[in-house]
Design an enzyme around this catalytic site. Structure first.
Site, PDB file in Angstrom:
ATOM      1  N   GLY A 199     161.496  83.394  34.720  1.00 37.59           N
ATOM      2  CA  GLY A 199     162.048  84.358  35.675  1.00 37.59           C
ATOM      3  C   GLY A 199     160.999  85.047  36.539  1.00 37.59           C
ATOM      4  O   GLY A 199     159.785  84.850  36.390  1.00 37.59           O
ATOM      5  N   ASP A 253     159.334 101.388  30.110  1.00 33.21           N
ATOM      6  CA  ASP A 253     159.480 102.136  31.358  1.00 33.21           C
ATOM      7  C   ASP A 253     158.125 101.974  32.026  1.00 33.21           C
ATOM      8  O   ASP A 253     157.143 102.592  31.594  1.00 33.21           O
ATOM      9  CB  ASP A 253     159.782 103.617  31.095  1.00 33.21           C
ATOM     10  N   HIS A 254     158.063 101.133  33.057  1.00 32.48           N
ATOM     11  CA  HIS A 254     156.726 100.746  33.527  1.00 32.48           C
ATOM     12  C   HIS A 254     155.960 101.927  34.127  1.00 32.48           C
ATOM     13  O   HIS A 254     154.742 101.876  34.226  1.00 32.48           O
ATOM     14  CB  HIS A 254     156.786  99.536  34.470  1.00 32.48           C
ATOM     15  N   HIS A 275     162.312 106.672  35.254  1.00 32.34           N
ATOM     16  CA  HIS A 275     160.966 107.017  35.739  1.00 32.34           C
ATOM     17  C   HIS A 275     160.840 108.494  36.127  1.00 32.34           C
ATOM     18  O   HIS A 275     159.842 109.143  35.789  1.00 32.34           O
ATOM     19  CB  HIS A 275     160.596 106.168  36.956  1.00 32.34           C
TER      20      HIS A 275
HETATM   21  N1  LIG Z   1     161.711  91.231  38.545  1.00 36.98           N
HETATM   22  C1  LIG Z   1     161.254  92.465  38.523  1.00 36.98           C
HETATM   23  O1  LIG Z   1     160.421  92.897  39.328  1.00 36.98           O
HETATM   24  C2  LIG Z   1     161.716  93.419  37.482  1.00 36.98           C
HETATM   25  C3  LIG Z   1     162.564  93.022  36.467  1.00 36.98           C
HETATM   26  N2  LIG Z   1     162.932  93.900  35.492  1.00 36.98           N
HETATM   27  C4  LIG Z   1     163.807  93.482  34.399  1.00 36.98           C
HETATM   28  O2  LIG Z   1     163.298  92.305  33.787  1.00 36.98           O
HETATM   29  C5  LIG Z   1     164.348  91.491  33.316  1.00 36.98           C
HETATM   30  C6  LIG Z   1     164.200  90.105  33.924  1.00 36.98           C
HETATM   31  O3  LIG Z   1     164.293  90.210  35.323  1.00 36.98           O
HETATM   32  P1  LIG Z   1     163.900  89.018  36.301  1.00 36.98           P
HETATM   33  O4  LIG Z   1     162.757  88.248  35.767  1.00 36.98           O
HETATM   34  O5  LIG Z   1     163.793  89.623  37.629  1.00 36.98           O
HETATM   35  O6  LIG Z   1     165.211  88.130  36.239  1.00 36.98           O
HETATM   36  P2  LIG Z   1     165.362  86.604  36.696  1.00 36.98           P
HETATM   37  O7  LIG Z   1     166.789  86.417  37.017  1.00 36.98           O
HETATM   38  O8  LIG Z   1     164.339  86.211  37.670  1.00 36.98           O
HETATM   39  O9  LIG Z   1     165.029  85.819  35.348  1.00 36.98           O
HETATM   40  C7  LIG Z   1     165.945  85.726  34.282  1.00 36.98           C
HETATM   41  C8  LIG Z   1     165.394  84.802  33.220  1.00 36.98           C
HETATM   42  O10 LIG Z   1     166.368  84.646  32.207  1.00 36.98           O
HETATM   43  C9  LIG Z   1     166.591  83.235  32.007  1.00 36.98           C
HETATM   44  N3  LIG Z   1     167.982  83.057  31.609  1.00 36.98           N
HETATM   45  C10 LIG Z   1     169.094  83.338  32.341  1.00 36.98           C
HETATM   46  N4  LIG Z   1     170.196  83.054  31.627  1.00 36.98           N
HETATM   47  C11 LIG Z   1     169.779  82.586  30.430  1.00 36.98           C
HETATM   48  C12 LIG Z   1     170.441  82.116  29.269  1.00 36.98           C
HETATM   49  N5  LIG Z   1     171.766  82.091  29.163  1.00 36.98           N
HETATM   50  N6  LIG Z   1     169.682  81.714  28.224  1.00 36.98           N
HETATM   51  C13 LIG Z   1     168.328  81.746  28.277  1.00 36.98           C
HETATM   52  N7  LIG Z   1     167.650  82.184  29.350  1.00 36.98           N
HETATM   53  C14 LIG Z   1     168.365  82.595  30.405  1.00 36.98           C
HETATM   54  C15 LIG Z   1     166.263  82.602  33.334  1.00 36.98           C
HETATM   55  O11 LIG Z   1     165.826  81.286  33.237  1.00 36.98           O
HETATM   56  P3  LIG Z   1     166.759  79.989  33.315  1.00 36.98           P
HETATM   57  O12 LIG Z   1     167.556  80.086  34.574  1.00 36.98           O
HETATM   58  O13 LIG Z   1     165.757  78.861  33.299  1.00 36.98           O
HETATM   59  O14 LIG Z   1     167.563  80.053  32.102  1.00 36.98           O
HETATM   60  C16 LIG Z   1     165.049  83.431  33.732  1.00 36.98           C
HETATM   61  O15 LIG Z   1     163.905  82.977  33.047  1.00 36.98           O
HETATM   62  C17 LIG Z   1     165.642  92.215  33.697  1.00 36.98           C
HETATM   63  O16 LIG Z   1     166.046  92.987  32.607  1.00 36.98           O
HETATM   64  C18 LIG Z   1     165.211  93.123  34.846  1.00 36.98           C
HETATM   65  O17 LIG Z   1     166.033  94.267  34.931  1.00 36.98           O
HETATM   66  C19 LIG Z   1     162.441  95.168  35.483  1.00 36.98           C
HETATM   67  C20 LIG Z   1     161.608  95.621  36.464  1.00 36.98           C
HETATM   68  C21 LIG Z   1     161.204  94.801  37.561  1.00 36.98           C
HETATM   69  O1  LIG Z   2     161.893 100.175  38.204  1.00 32.38           O
HETATM   70  C1  LIG Z   2     161.852 100.133  39.416  1.00 32.38           C
HETATM   71  O2  LIG Z   2     160.744 100.552  40.035  1.00 32.38           O
HETATM   72  C2  LIG Z   2     160.434 100.110  41.340  1.00 32.38           C
HETATM   73  C3  LIG Z   2     159.352 101.051  41.851  1.00 32.38           C
HETATM   74  O3  LIG Z   2     158.232 100.900  41.024  1.00 32.38           O
HETATM   75  P1  LIG Z   2     156.761 101.154  41.598  1.00 32.38           P
HETATM   76  O4  LIG Z   2     155.881 100.871  40.434  1.00 32.38           O
HETATM   77  O5  LIG Z   2     156.578 100.207  42.747  1.00 32.38           O
HETATM   78  O6  LIG Z   2     156.735 102.575  42.046  1.00 32.38           O
HETATM   79  C4  LIG Z   2     161.642 100.115  42.234  1.00 32.38           C
HETATM   80  O7  LIG Z   2     161.323  99.457  43.453  1.00 32.38           O
HETATM   81  C5  LIG Z   2     162.759  99.360  41.590  1.00 32.38           C
HETATM   82  O8  LIG Z   2     163.928  99.476  42.381  1.00 32.38           O
HETATM   83  C6  LIG Z   2     163.047  99.861  40.205  1.00 32.38           C
HETATM   84  O9  LIG Z   2     163.925  98.969  39.548  1.00 32.38           O
END
Ligand SMILES: NC(=O)C1=CN([C@@H]2O[C@H](COP(=O)(O)OP(=O)(O)OC[C@H]3O[C@@H](n4cnc5c(N)ncnc54)[C@H](OP(=O)(O)O)[C@@H]3O)[C@@H](O)[C@H]2O)C=CC1
Ligand SMILES: O=C1O[C@H](COP(=O)(O)O)[C@@H](O)[C@H](O)[C@H]1O
Length: 515
Positions: free
Chosen positions: A20, A185-186, A248
């Site tokens: 992801g 909580d980053h 946050h």
């Molecule tokens: N992206 C960001 O910047 C941020 C993300 N988060 C949190 O991090 C978490 C992940 O977010 P993000 O990486 O953006 O999400 P993505 O949608 O990019 O990734 C989701 C991941 O889950 C896998 N996945 C989906 N369905 C299944 C399944 N049924 N079984 C196993 N694996 C599965 C996908 O891979 P595949 O399709 O290969 O299964 C993929 O690796 C979330 O909780 C989000 O809120 C928090 C802060 C920032």
């Molecule tokens: O958790 C989140 O934070 C970002 C902002 O984080 P920052 O480290 O860039 O200040 C925010 O953009 C996002 O919507 C939220 O999910």
């Protein structure tokens, strides 16, 4: 709290959602940095899993590509040569019990090749609907039965409201003990958020002033220039209140307002943070409109570029009532803070990307000196969290010359944010060492939801007006009205600039202060 240079303990790091966005942009770059710093022992392996049908070799190539894109200073060949062999991949669907059994066997095979001391760390970087079920399967198939320690890192959001958060917590708790659960909580991984405690408790000059006798108000702003980007499906269910305030913003309030802990121990620190939430004045749904302002951006300009309004963003419902801005006036009803307003403000599509905490001290009991406006600007202590890491103190001094006019100056400290580890690197490092100080405990999360729920209901029931603001502005006018009585303005944020270059706000007029 742990020493940042100590070797990490051997363990298998099982990463769910390994293909992801978060894994690519943040987690693998953070793991790479830990490798680069030489902190990874022989017995530390990374097992990625997701549905995509990669082999380990193909997955290593994906990770390498991600590092090339997201490690700012580039990927060093010798570090990659050490890092790559630690990485394994096994496909699996978290809805499928058999896939958990395969994953278990895979982890046992990895463990049989090197001594990992029976330790396992699970990181759930997936959509939140999978968190509870995954934890239960980990227990059911025996993956969570370890010979050493086991820990579970949970991404945000932790629930949608108190009820769903409590349900999730019950599921997690039936598989892992509270001290084994690391809720991310980053913001708690940010250098200057961690520094708040040090600034307060390692400097004898601040602590005696840190209360309602000396402090008039506190303003905490986290502003972003970006809009909703490609996250509308998530953001439409969350809005700024759940996305930023519940976690946050309240964490920064807690760090600013907490009492000194009895010692630098995880639970002692978290106990003090929780007490702040217990003293936070709760608003009933019908009171919310007096203390909380919400807004949504319309089309405007950021950095000279036209940007669309929230309702024109892809994936957003044309009649969406989702708030992209929240400002609120909070009170912490304890001896230290009674009567001191804590203003919080967060929004997307604002003029600068910046997170700052402004502590405004009380005025002198009598003014002997005046600035050119006939006033005297207050003293401020500003903790700059992002993008500049540092702090400055705004004080009054005599303008050189014979006219006895007082001008504000800023005593400034800033450090290069490039040298600080990214939040995720620090948080992974801490979790691997078993230090949960900068992760959120269930009582913090639950109290934060209990505070936020009536506000969310007021938003959902339209008890609070949804104001609009133009992209590139500092939120709706109503947010300025919130601070009208005291202190009269939201203190300006400088983004990447230095306060020394721009102090006119202190007097309302430009002042000639040069470095
Ligand atoms: N992206 C960001 O910047 C941020 C993300 N988060 C949190 O991090 C978490 C992940 O977010 P993000 O990486 O953006 O999400 P993505 O949608 O990019 O990734 C989701 C991941 O889950 C896998 N996945 C989906 N369905 C299944 C399944 N049924 N079984 C196993 N694996 C599965 C996908 O891979 P595949 O399709 O290969 O299964 C993929 O690796 C979330 O909780 C989000 O809120 C928090 C802060 C920032
Ligand atoms: O958790 C989140 O934070 C970002 C902002 O984080 P920052 O480290 O860039 O200040 C925010 O953009 C996002 O919507 C939220 O999910």
């Amino acid at each position: 709290m742990e020493n940042n240079t100590r070797q990490l303990p051997p363990h298998v790091f099982v990463l769910f959602g390994a293909t992801g966005d978060l894994a690519h942009r943040k987690l693998f770059p953070a793991l790479y940095q830990l490798e680069k710093k030489g902190l990874m022992p022989e017995g530390l392996s990374i097992v990625g899993t997701a549905r995509r049908d990669y082999t380990t070799e193909a997955f290593r190539d994906e990770v390498h590509k991600a590092l090339l894109s997201f490690v700012k200073e580039g990927v060093e060949d010798d570090v990659w040569a050490r890092f790559a062999p630690r990485i394994f991949y096994v496909p699996g669907n978290v809805d499928n019990e058999d896939d958990f059994r395969k994953l278990h066997q895979f982890v046992l095979d990895v463990e049989s090749k090197k001594d990992h001391e029976g330790n396992r760390l699970f990181y759930l970087s997936m959509a939140p609907r999978f968190f509870g079920e995954t934890a239960l399967y980990l227990k059911k198939v025996g993956l969570a039965d370890t010979k050493g320690w086991r820990r579970l890192i949970i991404e945000k959001p932790f629930g949608h409201d108190y009820k769903s958060a409590a349900e999730l917590n019950d599921q997690l708790s039936s598989a892992f003990a509270e001290e084994e659960i690391y809720r991310i909580d980053h913001y708690l991984g940010k250098e200057m958020v961690q520094n708040i405690e040090v600034i307060r408790f390692a400097n004898s000059m601040f602590e005696p002033l840190w209360d309602n006798r000396s402090i008039a108000s506190v303003q905490i702003t986290s502003s972003e220039t970006v809009g909703v980007e490609d996250r509308a499906s998530y953001y439409e269910t969350s809005g700024a209140l759940r996305d930023m305030v519940q976690n946050h913003m309240l964490q920064m309030v807690m760090m600013t307002a907490m009492e000194p802990p009895s010692r630098l121990h995880t639970e002692a620190i978290r106990d003090e943070k929780v007490k702040v939430l217990r003293s936070l004045r709760a608003y009933k749904e019908e009171e919310v409109g007096q203390y909380v302002v919400r807004g949504q951006y319309t089309a405007g300009e950021i950095g000279g570029k036209a940007v669309p309004g929230y309702l024109e963003e892809p994936g957003v419902a044309p009649d969406s009532k989702t708030e992209t801005f929240v400002a609120a006036k909070l009170f912490i009803d304890n001896f230290r803070w009674a009567g001191v307003p804590f203003y919080i403000r967060t929004g997307k599509r604002m003029p600068v990307k910046s997170t700052e905490i402004v502590i405004q001290f009380r005025n002198m009991p009598k003014h002997l000196y005046f600035n050119q406006d006939g006033n005297l600007g207050p003293n401020l202590l500003v903790i700059r969290i992002n993008p500049v890491e540092g702090m400055y103190m705004q004080m009054n001094v005599k303008r050189p010359g014979t006219d006895n006019v007082v001008v504000p100056i800023a005593m400034e400290f800033s450090q290069s944010a490039d040298k600080s580890p990214e939040a995720y690197e620090r948080l992974l490092h801490d979790a691997m060492h078993g230090d949960s100080t900068f992760f959120t405990r269930w009582d913090e999360v639950s109290l934060a939801w209990k505070f936020v729920d009536p506000i969310a209901h007021a938003f959902a029931n339209n008890t609070v007006p949804l104001h609009t603001y133009k992209a590139g502005e500092w939120g709706p006018k109503a947010a300025h009205d919130l601070v009208k009585e005291q202190p009269g303005l939201w203190w300006p944020l400088y983004g990447n600039e230095s306060p020394m270059d721009n102090l006119e706000h202190a007097t309302g007029h430009p002042v000639e202060v040069k470095r």
